[in-house]
Design a protein around this motif. Sequence first.
Motif, PDB file in Angstrom:
ATOM      1  N   ALA A  31       0.826  -1.199   0.000  1.00 37.45           N
ATOM      2  CA  ALA A  31       0.000   0.000   0.000  1.00 37.45           C
ATOM      3  C   ALA A  31       0.865   1.255   0.000  1.00 37.45           C
ATOM      4  N   VAL A  32       1.947   1.235   0.765  1.00 35.67           N
ATOM      5  CA  VAL A  32       2.856   2.380   0.805  1.00 35.67           C
ATOM      6  C   VAL A  32       3.467   2.626  -0.567  1.00 35.67           C
ATOM      7  N   ARG A  33       3.966   1.578  -1.176  1.00 32.05           N
ATOM      8  CA  ARG A  33       4.611   1.734  -2.492  1.00 32.05           C
ATOM      9  C   ARG A  33       3.600   2.180  -3.557  1.00 32.05           C
ATOM     10  N   ALA A  34       2.386   1.627  -3.483  1.00 34.36           N
ATOM     11  CA  ALA A  34       1.359   1.999  -4.468  1.00 34.36           C
ATOM     12  C   ALA A  34       0.946   3.453  -4.290  1.00 34.36           C
ATOM     13  N   LEU A  35       0.843   3.912  -3.045  1.00 31.81           N
ATOM     14  CA  LEU A  35       0.451   5.290  -2.793  1.00 31.81           C
ATOM     15  C   LEU A  35       1.545   6.265  -3.253  1.00 31.81           C
ATOM     16  N   GLN A  36       2.788   5.913  -2.957  1.00 29.75           N
ATOM     17  CA  GLN A  36       3.888   6.790  -3.365  1.00 29.75           C
ATOM     18  C   GLN A  36       4.053   6.818  -4.894  1.00 29.75           C
ATOM     19  N   ALA A  37       3.697   5.704  -5.544  1.00 32.96           N
ATOM     20  CA  ALA A  37       3.813   5.643  -7.010  1.00 32.96           C
ATOM     21  C   ALA A  37       2.583   6.223  -7.706  1.00 32.96           C
ATOM     22  N   GLY A  38       1.565   6.615  -6.963  1.00 32.72           N
ATOM     23  CA  GLY A  38       0.367   7.181  -7.549  1.00 32.72           C
ATOM     24  C   GLY A  38      -0.591   6.153  -8.096  1.00 32.72           C
ATOM     25  N   LYS A  39      -0.411   4.873  -7.770  1.00 30.76           N
ATOM     26  CA  LYS A  39      -1.308   3.834  -8.263  1.00 30.76           C
ATOM     27  C   LYS A  39      -2.621   3.803  -7.483  1.00 30.76           C
ATOM     28  N   ILE A  40      -2.605   4.266  -6.253  1.00 32.30           N
ATOM     29  CA  ILE A  40      -3.825   4.400  -5.468  1.00 32.30           C
ATOM     30  C   ILE A  40      -3.847   5.822  -4.911  1.00 32.30           C
ATOM     31  N   ASP A  41      -5.013   6.228  -4.423  1.00 34.44           N
ATOM     32  CA  ASP A  41      -5.166   7.607  -3.957  1.00 34.44           C
ATOM     33  C   ASP A  41      -5.130   7.736  -2.431  1.00 34.44           C
ATOM     34  N   GLY A  42      -5.383   6.665  -1.739  1.00 39.52           N
ATOM     35  CA  GLY A  42      -5.373   6.728  -0.279  1.00 39.52           C
ATOM     36  C   GLY A  42      -5.188   5.335   0.311  1.00 39.52           C
ATOM     37  N   ALA A  43      -4.781   5.294   1.578  1.00 41.15           N
ATOM     38  CA  ALA A  43      -4.556   3.993   2.223  1.00 41.15           C
ATOM     39  C   ALA A  43      -4.764   4.112   3.723  1.00 41.15           C
ATOM     40  N   PHE A  44      -5.527   3.175   4.250  1.00 35.82           N
ATOM     41  CA  PHE A  44      -5.610   3.010   5.703  1.00 35.82           C
ATOM     42  C   PHE A  44      -4.440   2.130   6.136  1.00 35.82           C
ATOM     43  N   ILE A  45      -3.759   2.558   7.163  1.00 38.44           N
ATOM     44  CA  ILE A  45      -2.697   1.745   7.764  1.00 38.44           C
ATOM     45  C   ILE A  45      -2.857   1.844   9.270  1.00 38.44           C
ATOM     46  N   VAL A  46      -2.997   0.721   9.912  1.00 40.88           N
ATOM     47  CA  VAL A  46      -3.087   0.689  11.372  1.00 40.88           C
ATOM     48  C   VAL A  46      -1.768   0.126  11.878  1.00 40.88           C
ATOM     49  N   ASP A  47      -0.917   1.011  12.378  1.00 39.75           N
ATOM     50  CA  ASP A  47       0.420   0.598  12.783  1.00 39.75           C
ATOM     51  C   ASP A  47       1.004   1.643  13.716  1.00 39.75           C
TER      52      ASP A  47
ATOM     53  N   PHE B   6       3.575   4.421  15.380  1.00 42.35           N
ATOM     54  CA  PHE B   6       4.225   5.608  14.840  1.00 42.35           C
ATOM     55  C   PHE B   6       5.628   5.281  14.338  1.00 42.35           C
ATOM     56  N   GLU B   7       6.336   4.401  15.022  1.00 43.25           N
ATOM     57  CA  GLU B   7       7.714   4.075  14.669  1.00 43.25           C
ATOM     58  C   GLU B   7       7.809   3.091  13.513  1.00 43.25           C
ATOM     59  N   ALA B   8       6.692   2.529  13.059  1.00 40.37           N
ATOM     60  CA  ALA B   8       6.733   1.516  12.006  1.00 40.37           C
ATOM     61  C   ALA B   8       7.304   2.100  10.712  1.00 40.37           C
ATOM     62  N   PRO B   9       8.109   1.316  10.006  1.00 37.15           N
ATOM     63  CA  PRO B   9       8.723   1.821   8.757  1.00 37.15           C
ATOM     64  C   PRO B   9       7.695   2.303   7.739  1.00 37.15           C
ATOM     65  N   ASN B  10       6.578   1.599   7.599  1.00 37.34           N
ATOM     66  CA  ASN B  10       5.562   2.025   6.630  1.00 37.34           C
ATOM     67  C   ASN B  10       5.001   3.399   6.978  1.00 37.34           C
ATOM     68  N   VAL B  11       4.731   3.608   8.246  1.00 37.29           N
ATOM     69  CA  VAL B  11       4.187   4.888   8.691  1.00 37.29           C
ATOM     70  C   VAL B  11       5.216   5.994   8.512  1.00 37.29           C
ATOM     71  N   GLN B  12       6.453   5.732   8.897  1.00 38.83           N
ATOM     72  CA  GLN B  12       7.501   6.742   8.772  1.00 38.83           C
ATOM     73  C   GLN B  12       7.756   7.110   7.312  1.00 38.83           C
ATOM     74  N   ALA B  13       7.670   6.113   6.427  1.00 43.96           N
ATOM     75  CA  ALA B  13       7.896   6.389   5.001  1.00 43.96           C
ATOM     76  C   ALA B  13       6.875   7.382   4.467  1.00 43.96           C
ATOM     77  N   LEU B  14       5.628   7.279   4.904  1.00 46.78           N
ATOM     78  CA  LEU B  14       4.586   8.185   4.417  1.00 46.78           C
ATOM     79  C   LEU B  14       4.594   9.523   5.150  1.00 46.78           C
ATOM     80  N   LEU B  15       4.933   9.514   6.436  1.00 47.31           N
ATOM     81  CA  LEU B  15       5.009  10.778   7.163  1.00 47.31           C
ATOM     82  C   LEU B  15       6.134  11.663   6.625  1.00 47.31           C
ATOM     83  N   ASN B  16       7.177  11.045   6.123  1.00 46.92           N
ATOM     84  CA  ASN B  16       8.319  11.804   5.600  1.00 46.92           C
ATOM     85  C   ASN B  16       8.185  12.139   4.117  1.00 46.92           C
ATOM     86  N   ASP B  17       7.048  11.782   3.526  1.00 44.33           N
ATOM     87  CA  ASP B  17       6.801  12.088   2.111  1.00 44.33           C
ATOM     88  C   ASP B  17       5.934  13.357   2.032  1.00 44.33           C
ATOM     89  N   PRO B  18       6.504  14.494   1.577  1.00 44.22           N
ATOM     90  CA  PRO B  18       5.739  15.752   1.559  1.00 44.22           C
ATOM     91  C   PRO B  18       4.510  15.714   0.657  1.00 44.22           C
TER      92      PRO B  18
END
Length: 471
Positions: free
Chosen positions: A204-220, A222-234
């Motif tokens: 989901a993270v990779r698809a969102l960053q690549a523009g393949k999807i428009d949104g994603a729910f992630i339950v994880d 704060f320190e999780a790599p998936n969450v940090q990857a999206l929080l650090n993406d402007p």
Amino acid sequence: MGSFKQDIRETFLGLSESAQEKWSDFTQFLQEAWPLLLLLLAILMGIWWYADPPPPNRVLMATGSPGGSYEALGKKYAEYFASKGVTLELVPTLGAQENIERLADRNDPVQAAFVQAGVAHAKEIKGVQSLGAIAYDPVWFFYRGPEVKNSDLEAHRGNFKYFSSKTLSIGVKGSGTYAQASKILKISGFEHLPQFVYLPGGEAVRALQAGKIDGAFIVDAFEAPNVQALLNDPSVHVVTFKRAEAYVKLIPYLHILEVPQGSFDLARNFPPQDMKLLATTTNLLVDDRMHPAIQFLFLEAAREINGRGSFFSERGEFPSFKDSILPDSPIAVHYENNHYPLLSTYVPFWLAELINRLVFILLPFCALAYPILQSLPGYRTKRMQNKINRLYGSLKALEQDLLNGFNDEQREEYLKRLNLLEYQALRIKISKRMSSDYYNLRTSIDYVRNCLNRGEHPYGYGDFDINSEPI
């Protein structure tokens, strides 16, 4: 000076004699009371192996999808267990639903699992208990594109203006993310959006960053790599739940997490304003047959690993019973009130557990053994008295033979029988309290011997009628 030395010598001599006497009494006690001691030992072994079996040295734990935060958390638990001499083997799964189903399966070797509060059908599961919540799991909704107004997200029944035609990932079916996203969307009136996809967190993270999807729910976390990857993406934004209090009222296991302005990234002032997140909790679930010592070890690991504090939790906040989704383990309740025995802080886990088991065993054992041990002095006295009485009986039988059919030519045979009785008496080991009975027996044997050794034998009456009345 000589008197002092003499006193010292006599003192040590007295102590030595006393020790030898005690040792002699002890060895005699073992020789005489071994049947009772053997019985008590058998009872002790029965309590040891059946009432309180030793804890296993290997435990299986279900985590979640490979590469997820639960796997990372599980590795920390495994390291902690290894430091205590126990192997914690991690079992990857598809998510929370599989975790709880495997725990409920009485034939499955998995005995522990991480499961989010609110997983479907959790209340109907039998044979599973909770050791409490160990962490917050925020419900993140990340999306791409222009930032959306809160009023658009609060629309009702199909008027979800911005996302009504967008593609959203709500997690793999059976996962904790899917369970939380489905409930939030349903209660908000958005469960029928047309473009749902079911991607695991990393995809989901990779698809969102690549523009393949428009949104994603992630339950994880704060320190999780998936969450940090999206929080650090402007280019990615986070939805704030303005009506968080309403969601918490309608879904009781949810919590509100306050996020101050700029706390994710102060340099770019992200988030640009104070926001509220919804969060569930990670529950540590176990098979209700798990050994109490292993449950204590899990709770200690949770206190050590999850109790340190994090972005959303205070130090010492976890483990706790914030929203147990299943019955609380009695071991966890005891731990919350008393914590693990202090002994484990200073000695290895296996030694602390051995001492705890010994205490558990010795208390009922002593309660059972005390009246038996109390009866031992009388038991020993009776055994010694029986030995003396048997020799008295043999002596009386010999004397009766002499009285009924004395033959002077058999005097040597009679004396041999007396010598054998005396030898048997000499071999009896008795306590001091039985000395008078013992020496009375020896005196009686000597009396019969003296009668036989006289010139005239009292057992040979010649022409007298032995059945006549005494004068």
